[in-house]
Design a protein around this motif. Structure first.
Motif, PDB file in Angstrom:
ATOM      1  N   HIS A   1      31.934 -12.139  31.801  1.00 36.74           N
ATOM      2  CA  HIS A   1      30.983 -11.494  30.899  1.00 36.74           C
ATOM      3  C   HIS A   1      30.356 -10.265  31.575  1.00 36.74           C
ATOM      4  CE1 HIS A   1      27.685 -11.731  27.733  1.00 36.74           C
ATOM      5  NE2 HIS A   1      27.123 -10.957  28.655  1.00 36.74           N
TER       6      HIS A   1
ATOM      7  N   HIS B   1      30.873  -6.034  30.947  1.00 33.40           N
ATOM      8  CA  HIS B   1      29.802  -5.072  30.669  1.00 33.40           C
ATOM      9  C   HIS B   1      30.005  -3.741  31.402  1.00 33.40           C
ATOM     10  CE1 HIS B   1      27.025  -6.919  28.007  1.00 33.40           C
ATOM     11  NE2 HIS B   1      26.623  -7.869  28.811  1.00 33.40           N
TER      12      HIS B   1
ATOM     13  N   MET C   1      23.467  -8.710  29.792  1.00 32.12           N
ATOM     14  CA  MET C   1      22.833  -9.877  30.365  1.00 32.12           C
ATOM     15  C   MET C   1      23.487 -11.109  29.767  1.00 32.12           C
ATOM     16  SD  MET C   1      18.832 -10.556  30.786  1.00 32.12           S
ATOM     17  CE  MET C   1      18.454 -10.493  29.051  1.00 32.12           C
ATOM     18  N   HIS C   2      23.299 -12.194  30.426  1.00 31.74           N
ATOM     19  CA  HIS C   2      23.928 -13.406  29.941  1.00 31.74           C
ATOM     20  C   HIS C   2      23.167 -14.635  30.411  1.00 31.74           C
ATOM     21  CE1 HIS C   2      26.576 -16.918  30.355  1.00 31.74           C
ATOM     22  NE2 HIS C   2      27.120 -16.474  29.267  1.00 31.74           N
TER      23      HIS C   2
ATOM     24  N   GLU D   1      26.375  -7.110  23.402  1.00 31.52           N
ATOM     25  CA  GLU D   1      26.396  -8.486  23.918  1.00 31.52           C
ATOM     26  C   GLU D   1      27.371  -9.383  23.166  1.00 31.52           C
ATOM     27  OE1 GLU D   1      25.247  -9.268  26.635  1.00 31.52           O
ATOM     28  OE2 GLU D   1      23.435  -8.139  27.074  1.00 31.52           O
TER      29      GLU D   1
END
Ligand SMILES: [Zn+2]
Length: 643
Positions: free
Chosen positions: A316, A320, A1-2, A350
């Motif tokens: 990002h 992942h 997640m970001h 993360e």
């Protein structure tokens, strides 16, 4: 997640089914049809048929959402649940401890249940996947919001579901789900009746495959020469939001190429960036094996400032697919949605992803090297002015992740609490690892070598999970260059030092400095939010109406008695504006007169003296002449197309 690091603000275990399970197999799957016709009115309908055998049955609703690292499945917005068998409504009761478990008794002779439910998509435009996800012209469907499934399976890859979706008239769609023929993966148009049918997939793959749909929709083939295929799918609130420049498309194509060079592998059949460009939805990103749910402001692709502020989002989430989905910390690889997840290695999941997302944004030319350095300067300076690090170490921010996502950087007293710091501090730790490998090997090796082996383990594969432990990370680094990596990492994870670990910047050939002018990224954030970034001077974030977002513990603003939530009404007797406050900070430099502030706090007015005389201060990275420029090397593209 970001989400961007920026100031803005026990009985479940007994759910054992005491009889042999009906097989929700590929041949006899659960069937679910999601109806998005009313999505613009913020309600999504579903019908399911669930193969069963007679007797007591527990139906589950997904609780621990992968990538969100917490038990936030939105069961509170599940409504209109009707369970019927042969046309007869069956009574159900909720488990009185586990709110995600529904108990029902299947009558003799019944082989399938018909289930109807609704998801109330009424959340505000904040939060994560269960946050706002629809508007008049688009919807992002997360299947976990609708699907119920029988308890008793240890691994959710063992339950099969056949999904279908019904779309509003004229809407197109994209998803990583395999479309049932006729149709192919790149199709975006439903059948004339608005329906699309997909092949049976595991429950894991279903929940891992959100579906984006909308009236204004574009699908762009990225790096078309690369196999497997990559698609940039965007739904927006207006057709004018979809006019991407050739440079933008070229940069995202570079991203596809750069990941191939960096990770030496791909672990998906094809990949869809599912981008919702809307001001009506929550803004964040959520990773999946073969797609990502990327929600950005409406004008992101037509406004350079907004595009810059989302520069690392797609890199990002894409990263992942390797680091997080394929390679996953053992404590997060539970195999189901009920068992609690352990966040202790989120500084890899993360933190490393945060580092690589930023590096890939620069290598792909989504942002420039100078913009990368501006981001890094701001993150490093924010972490360096974060007194919570004296009581809570970086490891605890990861271990406690499930209770920390509610807080954003710059939210009230957050510098004292700390929140999910393993994202931003991951940049510093992994830059430190990268530059240390380069230093130890005379620049012959780098983190790239670690990644090719660690993320590329097994070469190209279909989506699957390969768990790892702390020792596996240490071993992987030692395979690149022998060193006390366990000690290196443990020191950074357990430090209570008042300052951030800046060794990577130093080894990279730069130093963190402060000047009286904001760097380009800080300025872009000021432009976007109106918040004064006076964090490194007086120690406060002040909104354009004078409201104080946060006060830095131990700073001049703290000593003056300012606190979050107060509003500055006047500066030196004149009505507040951000420009006036900054002028006063500038003018107070070098003299001894405090800045006089009138503030209102819960209806009570007060005059406060802000005793600060060092002028405006904003972070920058400055090159240290005569040292190896490793940071510049790190940001160079690995492929010729991106050069
Ligand atoms: Zn992430």
């Amino acid at each position: 997640m970001h989400f961007r690091f920026a100031p803005i603000l026990g009985l479940a275990a007994v759910l054992v089914v005491p009889f042999s399970l009906p097989a929700q197999t590929p041949q006899n799957p659960i069937k679910i049809t999601a109806d998005l016709t009313d999505a613009p009115r913020k309600i999504i309908h579903a019908r399911m048929t669930i193969p069963v055998t007679p007797g007591p049955l527990t139906l589950l609703y997904a609780k621990w959402i992968p990538g969100e690292h917490m038990p936030d499945g939105p069961v509170d917005n599940l409504a209109g649940l009707f369970i019927t068998a042969n046309g007869q409504q069956l009574p159900w009761v909720r488990d009185d401890v586990d709110m995600y478990a529904i108990r029902v008794t299947v009558p003799e002779g019944v082989t399938e249940l018909d289930v109807k439910d609704d998801f109330l998509a009424t959340a505000a435009a904040s939060g994560f996947s269960a946050g706002a996800s629809t508007s008049a012209n688009l919807a992002l469907l997360s299947w976990n919001e609708l699907v119920l499934y029988p308890a008793g399976h240890k691994d959710d890859a063992d339950i099969y579901v056949q999904p279908s979706v019904i779309l509003p008239q004229g809407w197109q769609y994209a998803t990583a789900l395999p479309r049932t023929s006729p149709g192919k993966e790149s199709d975006t148009e439903p059948a004339p009746d608005g329906a699309v049918h997909f092949d049976p997939v595991s429950l894991e793959q279903l929940i891992d495959s959100p579906l984006l749909s909308g009236k204004y929709f574009v699908q762009i083939d990225l790096a078309p020469e690369v196999t497997p295929k990559h698609y940039l799918d965007i739904a927006s609130d207006g057709p004018e939001d979809l006019k991407l420049t050739p440079e933008t498309i070229s940069a995202y194509s570079n991203l596809v190429r750069e990941t191939g060079a960096l990770y030496q592998s791909r672990h998906y059949g094809s990949y869809h960036f599912l981008v919702t460009a809307s001001d009506q939805v929550a803004h964040f990103g959520l990773e999946h094996h073969q797609s990502s749910d990327d929600r950005v402001p409406e004008k992101t692709f037509v406004d350079d400032n907004l595009l810059l502020l989302s520069a690392d989002l797609l890199p990002h989430e894409f990263t992942h697919s390797w680091n997080g989905k394929y390679r996953r910390p053992a404590g997060l690889a539970t195999g189901n949605y009920e068992d609690p997840m352990k966040g202790n290695l989120l500084w890899v999941y993360e933190g490393l992803t945060n580092y690589l997302g930023n590096v890939l944004a620069a290598r792909s030319k989504i942002e420039t090297a100078a913009q990368y350095r501006d981001y890094l300067a701001q993150d490093a300076a924010t972490l360096d002015y974060r007194p919570g690090r004296t009581w809570r170490d970086l490891q605890d921010t990861a271990t406690a992740a499930q209770i920390l996502y509610a807080y954003g950087f710059g939210s009230p007293w957050d510098n004292w609490r700390r929140n999910t710091d393993y994202y931003a501090e991951g940049d510093l730790v992994w830059l430190d690892v990268d530059t240390t490998i380069r230093k130890l090997t005379n620049d012959k090796k780098s983190l790239n070598d670690f990644l090719a082996a660690f993320e590329g383990l097994g070469g190209n594969t279909q989506p699957k999970v390969v768990p790892y432990t702390f020792d596996d990370v240490v071993k992987g680094l030692n395979d690149v260059v022998p060193y006390d990596w366990a000690g290196f990492l443990t020191e950074r994870l357990t430090s209570k030092a008042p300052h951030a670990p800046l060794g990577g910047i130093e080894n990279g050939g730069y130093k963190l400095v402060y000047t009286d002018m904001p760097n380009d990224i800080t300025q872009a954030q000021i432009n976007a939010t109106g918040i004064t970034m006076d964090w490194w001077s007086i120690g406060a974030y002040v909104a354009s109406d004078g409201r104080i977002e946060d006060v830095l513990v131990g700073s001049p603003a703290d000593k003056a008695g300012l606190g979050p939530g107060m509003q500055i009404v006047a500066v030196n007797s004149r009505q507040f504006s951000g420009a006036l406050l900054n002028d006063a900070i500038r003018d107070a430099k070098g003299n001894t007169n405090p800045i006089a502030l009138i503030v209102v706090n819960t209806g009570v007015y007060k005059v406060l003296a802000l005793d600060y005389h060092d002028g405006l201060r904003y972070p920058h990275l400055e090159r240290v002449d005569g040292t190896p420029d490793r940071l510049d090397d790190i940001l160079k593209p690995m492929t010729s197309a991106a050069k």
